[in-house]
Write a protein that holds these residues in place. Structure first.
Motif, PDB file in Angstrom:
ATOM      1  N   MET A 154       2.894   2.416   2.038  1.00 55.62           N
ATOM      2  CA  MET A 154       3.185   2.996   3.237  1.00 55.62           C
ATOM      3  C   MET A 154       4.700   3.347   3.237  1.00 55.62           C
ATOM      4  O   MET A 154       5.262   3.964   4.062  1.00 55.62           O
TER       5      MET A 154
ATOM      6  N   ASN B 168       0.698  -1.207   0.099  1.00 54.61           N
ATOM      7  CA  ASN B 168      -0.001  -0.024   0.215  1.00 54.61           C
ATOM      8  C   ASN B 168       1.020   1.328   0.010  1.00 54.61           C
ATOM      9  O   ASN B 168       0.249   2.418   0.380  1.00 54.61           O
TER      10      ASN B 168
ATOM     11  N   ARG C 131      -4.235   3.663  -0.617  1.00 55.59           N
ATOM     12  CA  ARG C 131      -4.327   3.068   0.387  1.00 55.59           C
ATOM     13  C   ARG C 131      -5.972   2.879   1.140  1.00 55.59           C
ATOM     14  O   ARG C 131      -6.162   2.207   2.082  1.00 55.59           O
ATOM     15  N   LYS C 132      -6.801   3.570   0.482  1.00 53.68           N
ATOM     16  CA  LYS C 132      -8.326   3.307   0.638  1.00 53.68           C
ATOM     17  C   LYS C 132      -8.509   1.887   0.328  1.00 53.68           C
ATOM     18  O   LYS C 132      -9.324   0.961   0.693  1.00 53.68           O
TER      19      LYS C 132
ATOM     20  N   ILE D  57      -3.067   8.081  -2.221  1.00 60.64           N
ATOM     21  CA  ILE D  57      -4.229   8.151  -1.352  1.00 60.64           C
ATOM     22  C   ILE D  57      -5.595   7.101  -1.586  1.00 60.64           C
ATOM     23  O   ILE D  57      -5.906   6.499  -0.558  1.00 60.64           O
TER      24      ILE D  57
ATOM     25  N   ALA E  12     -13.764   2.156   5.235  1.00 62.28           N
ATOM     26  CA  ALA E  12     -13.145   2.691   3.859  1.00 62.28           C
ATOM     27  C   ALA E  12     -13.374   1.946   2.941  1.00 62.28           C
ATOM     28  O   ALA E  12     -13.028   2.392   1.455  1.00 62.28           O
TER      29      ALA E  12
ATOM     30  N   MET F 159      -4.847  -1.416   6.262  1.00 65.97           N
ATOM     31  CA  MET F 159      -3.801  -1.775   6.572  1.00 65.97           C
ATOM     32  C   MET F 159      -3.838  -1.922   8.372  1.00 65.97           C
ATOM     33  O   MET F 159      -4.609  -0.789   8.780  1.00 65.97           O
TER      34      MET F 159
ATOM     35  N   ARG G  99     -13.409  12.324   6.076  1.00 63.26           N
ATOM     36  CA  ARG G  99     -12.484  12.841   5.326  1.00 63.26           C
ATOM     37  C   ARG G  99     -12.398  12.497   3.980  1.00 63.26           C
ATOM     38  O   ARG G  99     -12.013  13.512   3.075  1.00 63.26           O
ATOM     39  N   TYR G 100     -13.067  11.516   3.441  1.00 61.48           N
ATOM     40  CA  TYR G 100     -12.955  11.392   2.006  1.00 61.48           C
ATOM     41  C   TYR G 100     -14.061  12.433   1.441  1.00 61.48           C
ATOM     42  O   TYR G 100     -14.034  12.616   0.284  1.00 61.48           O
TER      43      TYR G 100
ATOM     44  N   CYS H  97     -10.901   0.423   9.283  1.00 58.39           N
ATOM     45  CA  CYS H  97     -10.123  -0.215   7.761  1.00 58.39           C
ATOM     46  C   CYS H  97     -11.482  -0.413   6.945  1.00 58.39           C
ATOM     47  O   CYS H  97     -11.589   0.066   5.858  1.00 58.39           O
TER      48      CYS H  97
END
Ligand SMILES: Nc1ncnc2c1ncn2[C@@H]1O[C@H](COP(=O)(O)OP(=O)(O)O)[C@@H](O)[C@H]1O
Ligand SMILES: [Mg+2]
Lengths: 251, 287
Positions: A53, A51, A84-85, A81, A164, A89, A111-112, A161
């Protein structure tokens, strides 16, 4: 066989140190892939490169190709971004935010953008149910997440997680900081989760890998020694190093 | 022999206990004497008339309104300037800048040193920069900008410490959810660091509230008989008004200076109380 992620000729460097050497793995969709191997063999490095990171660590270099649904995640078109959605993780130590249970779950969706309050309420219930935590916390959604036990905190992180709406879940030794009972609860959850998600889990417990995973990859010193169906890898390993490791002769 | 040793150690212990107790006591006694003096002379002059009147040549008519208004204006603007700048700088230094680069180390060293520069030096800088060069004249704005320079290093350093204390696992947890770096800063870093930032900032702001020297440099007046109506007006502040009264020969003015000191102390204590309340409120939310 439906392939969700494909890793081809992956090399990973921390400065001079090469932590992953020419890794090739295909991750099956909606299956659990376990990564085993002694500590320092590159499991965390591998999982964080999926992802990206690992981008956050300075002085690292990645070579090779990682695709998600056929698309190269290092392609300049890909938004990290967004990646990672899609690829969520879970960390070794539960890391809930110092906020309420409710605010933890909606941290991402809020926040999305583009979600109304009612929708967020739905997200919270659905995600907490998905993490088998709803019944335990439904009456105290607005209490601090830090009041929960370690095992509940880790399931809250799973719910966070899930909120998302990821497709892949990466887990780096998610139960190593938990007691046996909490570990069991999370392992029971995996059967449910894999109906909807592709899971890649690092574990230092070979028993855990054997119990929960469909496929297993054995890493040693940054190399992938053996990869295959968990049952066959445990019953009749091809490589003698694998056999030595799973019979507990080293590591 | 052995006994002897123990009793000499016990004696040393008692002596040191006495010394540190004496040191604390000295401070407390001095403070109590000071407060007693202030309250004894000032308390009977302190009433609404005193707070709501302009300064005057006649002590019985003199009040503190223009200085109080000036202080509130100046501090208000100082807060407005120094908080965003100070916290912003701290965020940049901690979250964005490359800490290993030589210019960042230099910057860091400078900020830490600036926190120790005497306030009068900031006054001279303010006079040259804001009053003369930028032509803001002897205004509230010049005063507030000067105080901003004065307390910014303290706010920056306190905010940096607070941001440093945020566990990295929280940042990672946030970023791994696919939110942006800025959302991570506003979502987990700042809320976690807020109690520390607030405590440091409010202490810095109370310091600014008590400053006279740099404001005298940038031309705050000693006698102002009107209320400021905007940031470009000339002004005075409580510490300067108090200083002005104490330097007059008549005994009555000494007494109203004491009354002014009480007002200033109430203001400072309220600021600190706010700091404590805010900190506890956010800290409770954390655990
Ligand atoms: N941030 C880092 N900087 C430099 N080297 C690292 C870093 N993280 C891990 N390594 C090194 O990379 C190798 C693989 O580490 P890791 O992926 O954490 O292994 P595992 O998760 O299997 O224990 C180790 O030799 C480790 O020392
Ligand atoms: Mg690891």
């Amino acid at each position: 066989m439906d392939i969700k992620m494909k890793i081809e000729n992956l090399n990973f460097f921390y400065g001079e140190l090469q932590a992953l050497k020419d890794i090739n793995i295909e991750i099956e969709s909606k299956k659990i892939t376990a990564l085993i191997g002694p500590s320092g063999c590159g499991k965390s490095t591998f999982i964080t490169s999926l992802n990206r990171m690992s981008d956050l660590i300075e002085g690292t270099k990645v070579e090779g190709k990682i695709t998600l649904d056929g698309e190269d995640i290092h392609n300049s078109e890909v938004d990290v971004i967004e990646l990672r959605k899609q690829v969520g993780m879970l960390f070794q130590k539960p890391n809930p935010f110092p906020k309420s249970i409710y605010d933890n779950v909606i941290y991402g969706p809020k926040r999305y953008g583009g979600k109304r309050k009612v929708e967020l309420d739905e997200v919270v219930e659905k995600s907490l149910r998905g993490a088998a935590l709803w019944d335990e916390v439904k009456d105290k959604l607005h209490q601090s997440a830090l009041m929960l036990s370690g095992g509940q905190q880790q399931r809250l992180c799973i719910a966070r997680c899930l909120a998302a709406q990821p497709e892949v879940l990466l887990m780096d030794e998610p139960t190593s900081a938990l007691d046996p009972l909490s570990t069991l609860k999370i392992e029971e959850l995996f059967d449910e989760l894999k109906k909807n998600y592709t899971i890649i889990i690092v574990t230092h417990s070979m028993q855990q890998a054997a119990r929960i995973s469909d496929n297993t990859a054995f890493f040693l010193n940054g190399e992938l020694i053996e990869f295959g169906k968990t049952t066959s890898l445990y019953m009749k390993p091809v490589n003698s190093l694998t056999e030595e490791y799973i019979t507990g002769r080293f590591g | 022999m052995r006994d002897n040793n123990i009793s000499s150690r016990k004696l040393k212990n008692a002596v040191f206990h006495g010394i540190v107790l004496g040191a604390t006591g000295f401070g407390i006694v001095a403070l109590i004497l000071l407060l007693m003096q202030v309250f004894r002379t000032g308390l009977m002059w302190l009433d609404w008339d005193f707070i709501l009147s302009m300064p005057s040549r006649f002590p019985e008519k003199a009040g503190i309104l223009s200085a109080l208004a000036g202080s509130i204006w100046t501090i208000g603007l100082t807060i407005l300037f120094s908080l965003p700048l100070g916290i912003g700088t701290a965020i940049y230094l901690e979250e964005y800048s490359n800490k290993k680069s030589w210019y960042n180390k230099l910057l860091q060293l400078n900020i830490s040193n600036l926190a120790g520069v005497p306030s009068i030096v900031y006054g001279m800088l303010g006079l040259a920069l804001f009053v003369r060069f930028l032509n803001f004249e002897r205004s509230i704005l010049s005063g507030a900008l000067t105080l901003t320079l004065l307390i910014m290093p303290v706010i920056i350093v306190a905010s940096q410490e607070a941001i440093k204390s945020v566990p990295n696992t929280l940042r990672q947890g946030s970023l791994a959810l696919g939110v942006t770096k800025w959302q991570t800063i506003t979502g987990v870093v700042l809320p976690y660091a807020l109690p520390g930032i607030l405590t440091g900032s409010i202490l810095a702001i109370s310091r600014a509230m008590g400053e006279a020297a740099p404001l005298i440099m940038v031309g705050a007046a000693g006698y102002v008989a009107f209320l400021p109506s905007g940031p470009m007006d000339s002004f005075t502040v409580l510490p300067i008004q108090i200083f002005n009264w104490t330097s007059r020969p008549q005994a009555e003015f000494q007494n109203i200076a004491s009354a002014g000191i009480i007002v200033l102390m109430i203001l400072l204590l309220s600021a600190n109380a706010v700091a404590i309340i805010l900190r506890n409120k956010y800290q409770n939310r954390m655990d």
